[in-house]
Design a protein around this motif. Sequence first.
Motif, PDB file in Angstrom:
ATOM      1  N   ALA A 247       0.826  -1.208   0.000  1.00  0.00           N
ATOM      2  CA  ALA A 247       0.000   0.000   0.000  1.00  0.00           C
ATOM      3  C   ALA A 247       0.858   1.255   0.000  1.00  0.00           C
ATOM      4  CB  ALA A 247      -0.929  -0.007   1.211  1.00  0.00           C
ATOM      5  N   THR A 248       1.967   1.220   0.729  1.00  0.00           N
ATOM      6  CA  THR A 248       2.858   2.384   0.780  1.00  0.00           C
ATOM      7  C   THR A 248       3.462   2.671  -0.589  1.00  0.00           C
ATOM      8  OG1 THR A 248       3.388   1.890   3.088  1.00  0.00           O
ATOM      9  CG2 THR A 248       4.882   3.363   1.906  1.00  0.00           C
ATOM     10  N   ALA A 249       3.857   1.613  -1.302  1.00  0.00           N
ATOM     11  CA  ALA A 249       4.415   1.796  -2.647  1.00  0.00           C
ATOM     12  C   ALA A 249       3.363   2.373  -3.599  1.00  0.00           C
ATOM     13  CB  ALA A 249       4.941   0.461  -3.176  1.00  0.00           C
ATOM     14  N   ILE A 250       2.148   1.844  -3.536  1.00  0.00           N
ATOM     15  CA  ILE A 250       1.075   2.353  -4.391  1.00  0.00           C
ATOM     16  C   ILE A 250       0.744   3.791  -4.036  1.00  0.00           C
ATOM     17  CG2 ILE A 250      -1.362   2.059  -4.978  1.00  0.00           C
ATOM     18  CD1 ILE A 250      -1.018  -0.928  -4.567  1.00  0.00           C
ATOM     19  N   TRP A 251       0.693   4.074  -2.746  1.00  0.00           N
ATOM     20  CA  TRP A 251       0.333   5.420  -2.273  1.00  0.00           C
ATOM     21  C   TRP A 251       1.384   6.440  -2.667  1.00  0.00           C
ATOM     22  CZ3 TRP A 251      -0.072   7.039   3.575  1.00  0.00           C
ATOM     23  CH2 TRP A 251      -0.784   8.232   3.681  1.00  0.00           C
ATOM     24  N   ALA A 252       2.655   6.096  -2.469  1.00  0.00           N
ATOM     25  CA  ALA A 252       3.732   7.048  -2.758  1.00  0.00           C
ATOM     26  C   ALA A 252       3.781   7.413  -4.238  1.00  0.00           C
ATOM     27  CB  ALA A 252       5.069   6.473  -2.303  1.00  0.00           C
ATOM     28  N   THR A 253       3.637   6.410  -5.099  1.00  0.00           N
ATOM     29  CA  THR A 253       3.723   6.678  -6.541  1.00  0.00           C
ATOM     30  C   THR A 253       2.463   7.325  -7.101  1.00  0.00           C
ATOM     31  OG1 THR A 253       2.980   4.409  -6.983  1.00  0.00           O
ATOM     32  CG2 THR A 253       5.357   4.823  -6.940  1.00  0.00           C
ATOM     33  N   SER A 254       1.382   7.376  -6.307  1.00  0.00           N
ATOM     34  CA  SER A 254       0.155   8.000  -6.781  1.00  0.00           C
ATOM     35  C   SER A 254       0.025   9.463  -6.370  1.00  0.00           C
ATOM     36  CB  SER A 254      -1.063   7.225  -6.257  1.00  0.00           C
ATOM     37  OG  SER A 254      -1.132   7.300  -4.847  1.00  0.00           O
ATOM     38  N   LEU A 255       0.992   9.975  -5.620  1.00  0.00           N
ATOM     39  CA  LEU A 255       0.959  11.389  -5.265  1.00  0.00           C
ATOM     40  C   LEU A 255       1.085  12.241  -6.528  1.00  0.00           C
ATOM     41  CD1 LEU A 255       3.220  11.294  -2.070  1.00  0.00           C
ATOM     42  CD2 LEU A 255       0.713  11.418  -2.185  1.00  0.00           C
ATOM     43  N   PRO A 256       0.395  13.390  -6.581  1.00  0.00           N
ATOM     44  CA  PRO A 256       0.285  14.161  -7.833  1.00  0.00           C
ATOM     45  C   PRO A 256       1.614  14.446  -8.523  1.00  0.00           C
ATOM     46  CG  PRO A 256      -1.206  15.035  -6.184  1.00  0.00           C
ATOM     47  CD  PRO A 256      -0.389  13.996  -5.489  1.00  0.00           C
ATOM     48  N   ARG A 257       2.595  14.949  -7.788  1.00  0.00           N
ATOM     49  CA  ARG A 257       3.870  15.301  -8.425  1.00  0.00           C
ATOM     50  C   ARG A 257       4.569  14.064  -8.972  1.00  0.00           C
ATOM     51  NH1 ARG A 257       6.741  19.923  -4.586  1.00  0.00           N
ATOM     52  NH2 ARG A 257       5.093  21.526  -4.825  1.00  0.00           N
ATOM     53  N   PHE A 258       4.542  12.992  -8.204  1.00  0.00           N
ATOM     54  CA  PHE A 258       5.178  11.755  -8.649  1.00  0.00           C
ATOM     55  C   PHE A 258       4.448  11.198  -9.863  1.00  0.00           C
ATOM     56  CE2 PHE A 258       8.232   8.592  -6.925  1.00  0.00           C
ATOM     57  CZ  PHE A 258       8.071   7.626  -7.903  1.00  0.00           C
ATOM     58  N   ARG A 259       3.119  11.250  -9.833  1.00  0.00           N
ATOM     59  CA  ARG A 259       2.327  10.680 -10.918  1.00  0.00           C
ATOM     60  C   ARG A 259       2.550  11.429 -12.226  1.00  0.00           C
ATOM     61  NH1 ARG A 259      -2.357  11.446  -8.834  1.00  0.00           N
ATOM     62  NH2 ARG A 259      -3.097  13.133 -10.149  1.00  0.00           N
ATOM     63  N   ARG A 260       2.653  12.736 -12.168  1.00  0.00           N
ATOM     64  CA  ARG A 260       2.813  13.522 -13.395  1.00  0.00           C
ATOM     65  C   ARG A 260       4.205  13.353 -14.005  1.00  0.00           C
ATOM     66  NH1 ARG A 260       0.215  17.664 -10.109  1.00  0.00           N
ATOM     67  NH2 ARG A 260      -1.997  17.764 -10.620  1.00  0.00           N
ATOM     68  N   LYS A 261       5.234  13.272 -13.161  1.00  0.00           N
ATOM     69  CA  LYS A 261       6.591  13.199 -13.677  1.00  0.00           C
ATOM     70  C   LYS A 261       7.002  11.775 -14.052  1.00  0.00           C
ATOM     71  CE  LYS A 261       8.318  17.254 -11.178  1.00  0.00           C
ATOM     72  NZ  LYS A 261       9.315  17.773 -10.191  1.00  0.00           N
ATOM     73  N   MET A 262       6.449  10.791 -13.368  1.00  0.00           N
ATOM     74  CA  MET A 262       6.823   9.389 -13.613  1.00  0.00           C
ATOM     75  C   MET A 262       5.548   8.559 -13.738  1.00  0.00           C
ATOM     76  SD  MET A 262       9.982   9.117 -10.877  1.00  0.00           S
ATOM     77  CE  MET A 262      10.632   7.622 -11.590  1.00  0.00           C
ATOM     78  N   PHE A 263       4.775   8.854 -14.764  1.00  0.00           N
ATOM     79  CA  PHE A 263       3.464   8.221 -14.900  1.00  0.00           C
ATOM     80  C   PHE A 263       3.580   6.713 -15.077  1.00  0.00           C
ATOM     81  CE2 PHE A 263       0.010   6.565 -17.519  1.00  0.00           C
ATOM     82  CZ  PHE A 263      -1.087   6.933 -16.755  1.00  0.00           C
ATOM     83  N   GLU A 264       4.555   6.247 -15.851  1.00  0.00           N
ATOM     84  CA  GLU A 264       4.666   4.813 -16.115  1.00  0.00           C
ATOM     85  C   GLU A 264       4.947   4.037 -14.830  1.00  0.00           C
ATOM     86  OE1 GLU A 264       7.281   3.782 -19.226  1.00  0.00           O
ATOM     87  OE2 GLU A 264       6.178   4.864 -20.783  1.00  0.00           O
ATOM     88  N   LEU A 265       5.789   4.592 -13.955  1.00  0.00           N
ATOM     89  CA  LEU A 265       6.052   3.935 -12.678  1.00  0.00           C
ATOM     90  C   LEU A 265       4.780   3.890 -11.836  1.00  0.00           C
ATOM     91  CD1 LEU A 265       8.077   2.616 -10.789  1.00  0.00           C
ATOM     92  CD2 LEU A 265       8.667   4.890  -9.914  1.00  0.00           C
ATOM     93  N   PHE A 266       4.035   4.992 -11.830  1.00  0.00           N
ATOM     94  CA  PHE A 266       2.747   5.011 -11.130  1.00  0.00           C
ATOM     95  C   PHE A 266       1.809   3.954 -11.714  1.00  0.00           C
ATOM     96  CE2 PHE A 266      -1.520   6.530 -12.324  1.00  0.00           C
ATOM     97  CZ  PHE A 266      -2.177   6.371 -11.110  1.00  0.00           C
TER      98      PHE A 266
END
Length: 700
Positions: A247-266
Motif C-alpha cells: 500500500a505504501t508503494a502504491i500510495w507514494a507513486t500515486s501522489l500528484p507530483r510523482f504521478r505527473r513526472k513518472m506516470f509509467e512507474l505510477f
Amino acid sequence: MGSSVVLIRTICFAVFLGWLLVWALIPTKVYKNTWTPKLNNKLNSTYFREQGTNLLLFSFPVMLIALLGCVYLHLQKKPNQPQSKREMRSPRLFFSQRPVLVMAPLGIVTAMELTFAVMFVALLIWSLANYLYVSFGHLHMHKAGEKVWQAKFRSVSLRLGYIGNTCWAFLFFPVTRGSSILPLVGLTSESSIKYHIWLGHLSNALFALHAVGFLIYWAMTNQMAEVLEWSETYVSNVAGVIAIAIATAIWATSLPRFRRKMFELFFYTHHLYILYIIFYVLHVGPAYFCMILPGIFLFAVDRYLRFLQSRNRARLLSARALPCGVVELNFSKSPGLYYNPTSILFVNVPSISKLQWHPFTVTSNCNMEQDKLSILVKTEGSWTQKLYQQISSSVDCLEVSVEGPYGPNSAHFLRHESLVMVSGGSGISPFISIVRELIFQSNNNPDYKIPNVHLICVFKKSADLSMLNIMFPVSDAPIELSKLQMQIEAYVTRDSEQPKTDTQKELQSIWFKSNPSDSPVSGALGCSSWPWLAVVIASSFVMFLLLLGIVTRFYIYPIERNGTEVYHYSYKCLWDMFLVCVCVFLASSAVFLWLKKQQNAIEVKQIQNMEVPTPKTSPASRFYTADRELEESLPNQCLVQATKFHFGERPNLSKILLDVKGTDVGVLVCGPRKMRHEVAKICSSGLADNLHFESISFSW
C-alpha cells in the motif's frame, strides 16, 4: 415504463440507505451486545459459519442494487431521444451541482459532493467514537502487566484499521467502468476517479496509523515478535505487514507530483493492487472480507469482462493526420452499439506497449455514424508520439485493442437552453461529439429546440486550428445545419497573426488494410449489455454463495465440528478469494462466449456489405490530401462563417460567461486544470445564477 423506472430507483435508494444505516449501527453498543448474538445465532449456519451475518447485511444489499441498476438502465430510453421539459432538472438540483470549493488538492468540489463528503467523514468519526466507547468500557488486557493506557493505545490502533475497512467498502465502486450503480446517481467512472483518489488517500492514512500504532504498542510491551506471527486461529500479522508495504508503494507513486513526472512507474505500481487485496484479506479475515466484498466482486466482474473484450483486435479502418500532431483514428463498430457524447474509449497498441491503456474521447456520433467510431489522439507523451510515428510510417495495418466505450447514460447537456463550451488544446474532443449529437437532433427532431452553442477554443499555435476541420462528420448524405445556432471563437495564444500558408493542405487520410481476424468495436456483452450484465452478476454471486456453502458445510465444518481441531484461518480467506475468481470467470466467460457466437454471423455479414471509401487521387495510395474536400464541402463553409479568430490573445472568460444571456446556460469545460478551475470559480462566484458548470476531465 416511466413508473417502473421510478419504482426501481426508489427501491435502490431505500436499500442503499438501509445499507448505510447498518454501517452506522455496527460500531454501537446495542449492535455489539444485543443484535450480534441474535444475528449470529440465526445467520451463522453450518453453511456460512462466521460469514453468514455479514453476507446478508453488507454483501447482499449492494449486489441487489447492482442488479436493479442493470434493469433500470435497460428500461431507460434510448440516447437519441431528447429530454422533455417535464424531465428538466430542478433549480435545487442545479444548485447542488454548483462548485462551492475550487482549490488544490481537492480540485473542483460541488455542493452535493461536499455534502456527501462531510456526511462520510461524520460516519467515520461516529464509528471511531463508538468503537472506542465500547472498547474502553470493556478493556481487554492482552499481556500480563500491561498498563491501561497501553491497552487503550492498542484499542485505538485497532479501531483505526476498522475505519480504514469502511473506506475500502467504497474504494472500488468509482473504478468499475461498466458500473450499474454509478449511473443511478448520475455519475460515470471517469467523473468518479477523484472519489477513488480521496478514498485511497484516506484509507492509506488510516492503515498507516493502524500499522505504526501496533508497531509502537508491540515495542512498548516487548512483543516485537508479533510482527512475524501467522496465526492459524486468527488474523495474520505478517500478511498485514506485507499489505501495508504494498500500500505504501502504491500510495507514494500515486501522489500528484510523482504521478505527473513518472506516470509509467505510477501505472505499473498500481497493478500491485492484486497482491494488496490478497494480503489485505488474509489480514482482516473472512468475516470482514464479506463487508467489503461487493465493491471487489463487481470490480472483478468488470475487470474480467474488459479483459475478454480486449482479447479481440479492433478493426482500424483509417486515420486522419492533422498538421498539429493530432490523429483521428476511425474504427469499424457494430451498428447496434450505442454510446453518448463525451464517452471514453481505452486504447492499447501492443507494438508500443502490451500493458499500457490510454483513454481518449470518442468524437463520432453513434446515430450519424452507425458503422464507425472515431477518437482523437494528441501527441503529447512518449506513447502518443510513438503511435503518431507508426501511423505516419509505411505500415499497412496496426494492431489495436480497445475497452469501452464508457460514458454518461444520457445526453444530459440537451436539457439546457444554451451551451457555452470552453476547451483548451485537445480538450475540444468531447465538444466535437456534442456538436455532432446536436446536428443529429436538429435533423431528426424538428420540433425540439436545440440549445444555442457558443464554443470557445484556445490553442497554442495556428496549426492547432486544423482540429476544427473535423468538427463535422464525413458523410455522403447532406447535413442540414440551418437549425444549429453555433458561434465559435478560436484563440491562438502564441501566434500574433494568421499564417499565410494554408494548414488544411497538410491534412492526410491514411487507409489500413483490413485483417479478417479483426472485429468491429462492440461492447463486452454486446449491444444489450445491461440485461446480460445482470445475468453475469446474479449467476456469479449465486454460484459463489452455493459453492461457499458447499465447501463450508462439507469440508470446513466437519473439521471444526467437534471443537478439537481448527481449520486454518487464512485458508478460509483463500477459499473466499478463490471462489470469487472462479465464479466470476465461469459466469462471465459463459455469457461472453455465447454472445460472441451470436455476433460472429452479424460481423461476417457486416464485412461483406461494408463499403470502404477510397481516396479520390489514386486507388493504390495510402495517403491523400483532403484540402479540396475541406474547402468545398458545405459543412466546412458553415464552420468558417461561424468562426471568429483571435491571434496573440487569451479569452476573457469572466466577461464572456457573465455576458451570456438566458435563464439556463450549461457551461462545459475541458482543458488544463488552470482553465477548469478558472471557469469553475466564475460559475460559483454568484454573479450569474444562470450558469450551470460541468467539468470534463480525468485529472482534477
